[in-house]
Scaffold this active site. Structure first.
Site, PDB file in Angstrom:
ATOM      1  N   GLN A  36       0.763  -1.276  -0.110  1.00 52.87           N
ATOM      2  CA  GLN A  36       0.227   0.210  -0.048  1.00 52.87           C
ATOM      3  C   GLN A  36       0.800   1.067   0.379  1.00 52.87           C
ATOM      4  O   GLN A  36       0.098   2.479  -0.271  1.00 52.87           O
ATOM      5  CB  GLN A  36      -0.156  -0.149   1.083  1.00 52.87           C
ATOM      6  CG  GLN A  36      -2.023  -0.856   1.307  1.00 52.87           C
ATOM      7  CD  GLN A  36      -2.875  -1.235   2.256  1.00 52.87           C
ATOM      8  OE1 GLN A  36      -2.014  -1.878   3.276  1.00 52.87           O
ATOM      9  NE2 GLN A  36      -4.138  -0.296   2.302  1.00 52.87           N
ATOM     10  N   HIS A  56      -2.043  -4.885 -13.068  1.00 53.44           N
ATOM     11  CA  HIS A  56      -1.398  -4.920 -14.401  1.00 53.44           C
ATOM     12  C   HIS A  56      -2.493  -5.583 -15.218  1.00 53.44           C
ATOM     13  O   HIS A  56      -2.591  -5.900 -16.612  1.00 53.44           O
ATOM     14  CB  HIS A  56       0.194  -5.221 -14.420  1.00 53.44           C
ATOM     15  CG  HIS A  56       1.167  -4.305 -13.517  1.00 53.44           C
ATOM     16  ND1 HIS A  56       2.456  -5.315 -12.328  1.00 53.44           N
ATOM     17  CD2 HIS A  56       0.636  -3.220 -12.872  1.00 53.44           C
ATOM     18  CE1 HIS A  56       2.952  -3.494 -12.081  1.00 53.44           C
ATOM     19  NE2 HIS A  56       2.442  -2.860 -12.348  1.00 53.44           N
ATOM     20  N   ASP A  69       2.230   0.811  -7.904  1.00 51.11           N
ATOM     21  CA  ASP A  69       3.177   0.824  -8.362  1.00 51.11           C
ATOM     22  C   ASP A  69       4.590   1.561  -8.120  1.00 51.11           C
ATOM     23  O   ASP A  69       5.752   1.632  -8.417  1.00 51.11           O
ATOM     24  CB  ASP A  69       3.607   1.071 -10.392  1.00 51.11           C
ATOM     25  CG  ASP A  69       3.004   0.261 -11.200  1.00 51.11           C
ATOM     26  OD1 ASP A  69       2.915  -0.985 -10.793  1.00 51.11           O
ATOM     27  OD2 ASP A  69       2.794   0.160 -12.251  1.00 51.11           O
ATOM     28  N   ARG A  94       3.787   0.144  13.175  1.00 50.54           N
ATOM     29  CA  ARG A  94       3.591  -1.103  11.946  1.00 50.54           C
ATOM     30  C   ARG A  94       3.631  -1.128  10.667  1.00 50.54           C
ATOM     31  O   ARG A  94       2.882   0.208  10.445  1.00 50.54           O
ATOM     32  CB  ARG A  94       2.092  -1.662  12.491  1.00 50.54           C
ATOM     33  CG  ARG A  94       2.546  -2.812  12.169  1.00 50.54           C
ATOM     34  CD  ARG A  94       0.147  -3.797  13.482  1.00 50.54           C
ATOM     35  NE  ARG A  94       0.132  -4.419  11.915  1.00 50.54           N
ATOM     36  CZ  ARG A  94      -1.236  -5.194  11.135  1.00 50.54           C
ATOM     37  NH1 ARG A  94      -2.164  -4.103  11.076  1.00 50.54           N
ATOM     38  NH2 ARG A  94      -0.782  -5.930  10.543  1.00 50.54           N
ATOM     39  N   HIS A 139       1.036  -9.248   4.483  1.00 55.44           N
ATOM     40  CA  HIS A 139      -0.291  -7.819   4.389  1.00 55.44           C
ATOM     41  C   HIS A 139      -0.470  -8.131   2.910  1.00 55.44           C
ATOM     42  O   HIS A 139      -0.261  -7.197   2.035  1.00 55.44           O
ATOM     43  CB  HIS A 139       0.249  -6.891   4.770  1.00 55.44           C
ATOM     44  CG  HIS A 139      -1.054  -6.387   5.432  1.00 55.44           C
ATOM     45  ND1 HIS A 139      -1.138  -5.123   6.331  1.00 55.44           N
ATOM     46  CD2 HIS A 139      -1.943  -5.302   4.846  1.00 55.44           C
ATOM     47  CE1 HIS A 139      -1.983  -4.742   6.727  1.00 55.44           C
ATOM     48  NE2 HIS A 139      -2.315  -5.125   5.381  1.00 55.44           N
ATOM     49  N   ASN A 183      -1.471 -10.807   8.077  1.00 52.33           N
ATOM     50  CA  ASN A 183      -2.423  -9.655   8.394  1.00 52.33           C
ATOM     51  C   ASN A 183      -3.743 -10.205   8.035  1.00 52.33           C
ATOM     52  O   ASN A 183      -3.810 -10.127   7.154  1.00 52.33           O
ATOM     53  CB  ASN A 183      -1.857  -8.096   7.899  1.00 52.33           C
ATOM     54  CG  ASN A 183      -3.512  -6.870   8.168  1.00 52.33           C
ATOM     55  OD1 ASN A 183      -3.497  -6.785   9.554  1.00 52.33           O
ATOM     56  ND2 ASN A 183      -3.808  -7.092   7.286  1.00 52.33           N
ATOM     57  N   GLU A 184      -5.162 -10.142   9.013  1.00 51.53           N
ATOM     58  CA  GLU A 184      -5.620 -10.883   8.531  1.00 51.53           C
ATOM     59  C   GLU A 184      -6.334 -12.098   7.827  1.00 51.53           C
ATOM     60  O   GLU A 184      -6.839 -11.608   6.797  1.00 51.53           O
ATOM     61  CB  GLU A 184      -6.967  -9.271   7.868  1.00 51.53           C
ATOM     62  CG  GLU A 184      -7.175  -8.241   8.672  1.00 51.53           C
ATOM     63  CD  GLU A 184      -7.855  -7.686   7.971  1.00 51.53           C
ATOM     64  OE1 GLU A 184      -7.890  -7.254   7.009  1.00 51.53           O
ATOM     65  OE2 GLU A 184      -8.199  -6.431   8.894  1.00 51.53           O
ATOM     66  N   ASN A 323      -8.102  -5.728  14.433  1.00 54.12           N
ATOM     67  CA  ASN A 323      -7.972  -4.607  13.660  1.00 54.12           C
ATOM     68  C   ASN A 323      -9.682  -4.658  13.361  1.00 54.12           C
ATOM     69  O   ASN A 323     -10.340  -5.513  13.437  1.00 54.12           O
ATOM     70  CB  ASN A 323      -8.064  -5.130  12.091  1.00 54.12           C
ATOM     71  CG  ASN A 323      -6.165  -4.855  11.787  1.00 54.12           C
ATOM     72  OD1 ASN A 323      -5.035  -5.435  12.698  1.00 54.12           O
ATOM     73  ND2 ASN A 323      -5.818  -5.355  11.101  1.00 54.12           N
ATOM     74  N   TYR A 325     -12.996  -2.312  12.999  1.00 52.81           N
ATOM     75  CA  TYR A 325     -13.531  -0.490  11.922  1.00 52.81           C
ATOM     76  C   TYR A 325     -14.379  -0.381  12.361  1.00 52.81           C
ATOM     77  O   TYR A 325     -15.439   0.709  12.122  1.00 52.81           O
ATOM     78  CB  TYR A 325     -13.338  -0.742  10.943  1.00 52.81           C
ATOM     79  CG  TYR A 325     -11.595  -0.688   9.900  1.00 52.81           C
ATOM     80  CD1 TYR A 325     -11.365  -1.879   9.776  1.00 52.81           C
ATOM     81  CD2 TYR A 325     -10.704   0.685   9.790  1.00 52.81           C
ATOM     82  CE1 TYR A 325      -9.587  -1.579   9.842  1.00 52.81           C
ATOM     83  CE2 TYR A 325      -9.963   0.328   9.326  1.00 52.81           C
ATOM     84  CZ  TYR A 325      -8.820  -0.249   9.428  1.00 52.81           C
ATOM     85  OH  TYR A 325      -7.771  -0.430   9.529  1.00 52.81           O
ATOM     86  N   GLU A 393      -5.152  -2.134  13.761  1.00 54.02           N
ATOM     87  CA  GLU A 393      -5.940  -1.240  13.515  1.00 54.02           C
ATOM     88  C   GLU A 393      -7.151  -0.840  13.995  1.00 54.02           C
ATOM     89  O   GLU A 393      -7.819  -1.465  14.429  1.00 54.02           O
ATOM     90  CB  GLU A 393      -6.201  -2.253  11.552  1.00 54.02           C
ATOM     91  CG  GLU A 393      -4.105  -2.269  10.858  1.00 54.02           C
ATOM     92  CD  GLU A 393      -4.986  -2.542   9.419  1.00 54.02           C
ATOM     93  OE1 GLU A 393      -5.702  -2.761   9.397  1.00 54.02           O
ATOM     94  OE2 GLU A 393      -4.159  -3.480   9.315  1.00 54.02           O
TER      95      GLU A 393
HETATM   96  C1  PNW Z   1      -8.596  -3.760   6.505  1.00 61.06           C
HETATM   97  N1  PNW Z   1     -14.307  -5.088   7.273  1.00 61.06           N
HETATM   98  O1  PNW Z   1      -8.742  -4.661   6.127  1.00 61.06           O
HETATM   99  C2  PNW Z   1      -6.674  -3.517   6.300  1.00 61.06           C
HETATM  100  O2  PNW Z   1      -5.402  -4.438   6.997  1.00 61.06           O
HETATM  101  C3  PNW Z   1      -5.796  -2.601   5.220  1.00 61.06           C
HETATM  102  O3  PNW Z   1      -5.008  -2.819   4.777  1.00 61.06           O
HETATM  103  C4  PNW Z   1      -6.643  -1.831   4.948  1.00 61.06           C
HETATM  104  O4  PNW Z   1      -6.465  -0.928   4.508  1.00 61.06           O
HETATM  105  C5  PNW Z   1      -7.769  -0.937   6.000  1.00 61.06           C
HETATM  106  O5  PNW Z   1      -8.183  -1.997   6.658  1.00 61.06           O
HETATM  107  C6  PNW Z   1      -8.941  -0.217   5.800  1.00 61.06           C
HETATM  108  O6  PNW Z   1      -9.458  -0.967   4.384  1.00 61.06           O
HETATM  109  C7  PNW Z   1     -10.083  -4.422   6.151  1.00 61.06           C
HETATM  110  O7  PNW Z   1     -14.951  -6.605   6.437  1.00 61.06           O
HETATM  111  C8  PNW Z   1     -11.597  -4.969   6.077  1.00 61.06           C
HETATM  112  O8  PNW Z   1     -14.372  -4.218   8.041  1.00 61.06           O
HETATM  113  C9  PNW Z   1     -12.176  -5.681   5.818  1.00 61.06           C
HETATM  114  C10 PNW Z   1     -13.016  -4.951   6.685  1.00 61.06           C
HETATM  115  C11 PNW Z   1     -12.331  -4.095   7.337  1.00 61.06           C
HETATM  116  C12 PNW Z   1     -10.900  -3.744   7.383  1.00 61.06           C
END
Ligand code: PNW
Length: 494
Positions: A36, A56, A69, A94, A139, A183-184, A323, A325, A393
């Site tokens: 990223q 690509h 890129d 991190r 990741h 990661n995830e 993580n 959100y 996260e």
């Molecule tokens: C994370 N959901 O992905 C990733 O670890 C990061 O690389 C990404 O940029 C960031 O969150 C923001 O999107 C996620 O389903 C995948 O809630 C799924 C979820 C949340 C975050």
């Protein structure tokens, strides 16, 4: 206002808000990932990753037809990133190692000296600035060569990953005390085999579940390698980072479907590692066996673990990486209603919705519900006991590179408040918090249309200039004071 008066306001504020203080030893950080931010996708002997191949060969797959890129060009501008971390006074940073940058063809017979120098410089640079490196091994940028050999559906990848992990530990474990293997895993398997993320395959019925088993075993093997070969010498800590949303039942009738959906989307990845009994969540294992039988499969689509594999996985953690959100409400699909084939709850007959009053970030999936994080932290403690939790996260997206980001600032303020309540009121052992992300970056299939940065990046300029947003100043003030509101008072009175 003169300095003394500001100090006076601060003193009063910090007394009034003593209850808003994070515990001593609580750590604040920010996160990024290799694909990223780095760019430099083909410098020197770097190998191709599944994301390089994806952007690509299938440019339409990315919303704005962009790619990583160059991204933030952190391969060249990493010292600027470190300066930003230091400017905010954070305890840790991190970031992730790109497997094909370190091992261009996936295996340890060929180690890239450039890759090695790059990550060494970042690690040393952080330590010189008093910032602890927290390193993610995977990741999402799998070497394309390994994908061509079956990727995460091939059981041999368990040893391939362990070998990569051993190489990274041998090179860096003398200077890195905290490691994240994967990661995830949920995004790797359910995203990668639902066509949402690289490799962009669509086989969530079988492929995603094979992937689940192997990605978990890969983590566990890496954990044992660290335990046996490196921990005695360096004493560091290692875990995996799970993406979990808060799921609540829509009505009282939806409790059972909510439990099953949690087990399918999250417990599938956490139960084998964190539960006392180990193995798949029992209710999910039964459900998948029955369903597979009805569908005419000779065995469960959820592949079984051997007793040895169950033991390998059980307890393969030093802390719980989370993580988080967003939140959803869960309901059972109505009679005759078929949840969209590709929707995340479809496998278990669940429909996921958001409450109408939850605001939406630039990422359409990101609905804001601060209480969700506290509820989830309590649930983790209830399920898996008094485990140390590191929030690996949490963050909010908007669009464009403007610096005035009150929505993001409020998201951090409200979520941090709930994290603190989980610590002080519910006695959940949260030991640290990581903001996603340090800077705007390539947001996977959303390209550069969703920005998560505390620092903005102007992607239209070849120099990729970074600039601190209001949220960066706010987060820095919290990280410095270890208190939620006192520093904010300073911002508004000064
Ligand atoms: C994370 N959901 O992905 C990733 O670890 C990061 O690389 C990404 O940029 C960031 O969150 C923001 O999107 C996620 O389903 C995948 O809630 C799924 C979820 C949340 C975050």
């Amino acid at each position: 206002m003169c300095l003394l008066a500001v100090a006076g306001v601060l003193a009063v504020a910090s007394e009034r808000e003593a209850g808003q203080r994070f515990p001593a030893g609580f750590r604040f950080g920010a996160a990024t990932s290799a694909y990223q931010i780095e760019g430099g996708w083909n410098v020197s002997d770097k190998g191709e990753s599944i994301w390089d191949r994806m952007v690509h060969s299938r440019p339409d797959y990315i919303y704005d037809r962009s790619n990583g890129d160059v991204a933030c060009d952190s391969y060249h501008l990493w010292e600027e990133d470190l300066r930003m971390v230091q400017e905010m006074g954070l305890d840790f940073y991190r970031f992730s190692i790109s497997w094909p940058r370190l091992l261009p063809y996936g295996f340890s017979n060929q180690i890239s000296q450039d890759g090695r120098r790059y990550y060494s410089a970042v690690i040393d640079g952080l330590r010189a600035r008093g910032v602890a490196p927290v390193v993610t091994l995977y990741h999402w940028d799998l070497p394309q060569r390994l994908q061509d050999l079956g990727g995460w559906t091939n059981p041999l990848i368990v040893e391939w990953f362990a070998e990569y992990a051993r190489t990274a530990f041998a090179l860096f474990a003398d200077r890195v005390g905290t490691w994240i293997t994967i990661n995830e895993p949920g995004s790797v398997c359910d995203g990668g085999y639902r066509g949402l993320l690289a490799p962009g395959l669509v086989d969530h019925e079988v492929g995603a579940l094979l992937c689940t088993k192997h990605v978990l075993l890969a983590h566990a093997r890496a954990y044992r390698v660290y335990q046996e070969e490196f921990k005695p010498k360096y004493g560091g800590e290692l875990s995996i980072a799970h993406q979990e949303s808060w799921f609540e039942p829509k009505t009282d009738q939806d409790l059972e479907i909510t439990l099953l959906t949690r087990e399918y989307l999250f417990g599938r990845y956490t139960h084998p590692i964190f539960s006392a009994g180990g193995g798949w969540p029992p209710a999910l294992e039964r459900y998948m066996a029955d369903k597979s039988k009805r569908e005419g499969y000779p065995r469960s689509r959820l592949p079984a673990f051997t007793p040895d594999e169950i033991q390998l996985l059980k307890g393969s953690f030093d802390f719980y990486g989370l993580n988080h959100y967003t939140s959803r409400v869960v309901r059972a699909a109505a009679a005759g209603e078929r949840p969209a084939y590709m929707s995340r709850g479809a496998e278990v007959g669940a429909v996921l919705e958001a409450r109408p009053h939850w605001e939406t970030a630039a990422s359409s999936w990101l609905k804001v519900n601060p209480e969700g994080v506290r509820n989830l932290l309590k649930l983790i403690k209830q399920q898996y006991g008094d485990v140390k939790i590191l929030i690996t996260e949490n963050g909010y997206s908007d669009t464009g590179h403007q610096l005035d980001d009150s929505d993001r600032l409020n998201y951090y303020k409200d979520y941090l408040e709930q994290v603190l309540l989980a610590i002080t009121e519910d006695a959940v052992r949260v030991v640290g918090y990581t903001a996603w992300s340090l800077l705007d970056n390539f947001e996977w299939a959303a390209g550069y249309t969703s920005r998560f940065g505390l620092y903005s990046v102007d992607f239209s300029s070849p120099r990729r200039p970074r600039a601190a947003r209001a949220s960066a100043r706010y987060y820095a003030s919290v990280a410095r004071a270890r208190v939620l509101h006192a520093a904010h008072t300073h911002n508004t009175t000064a």
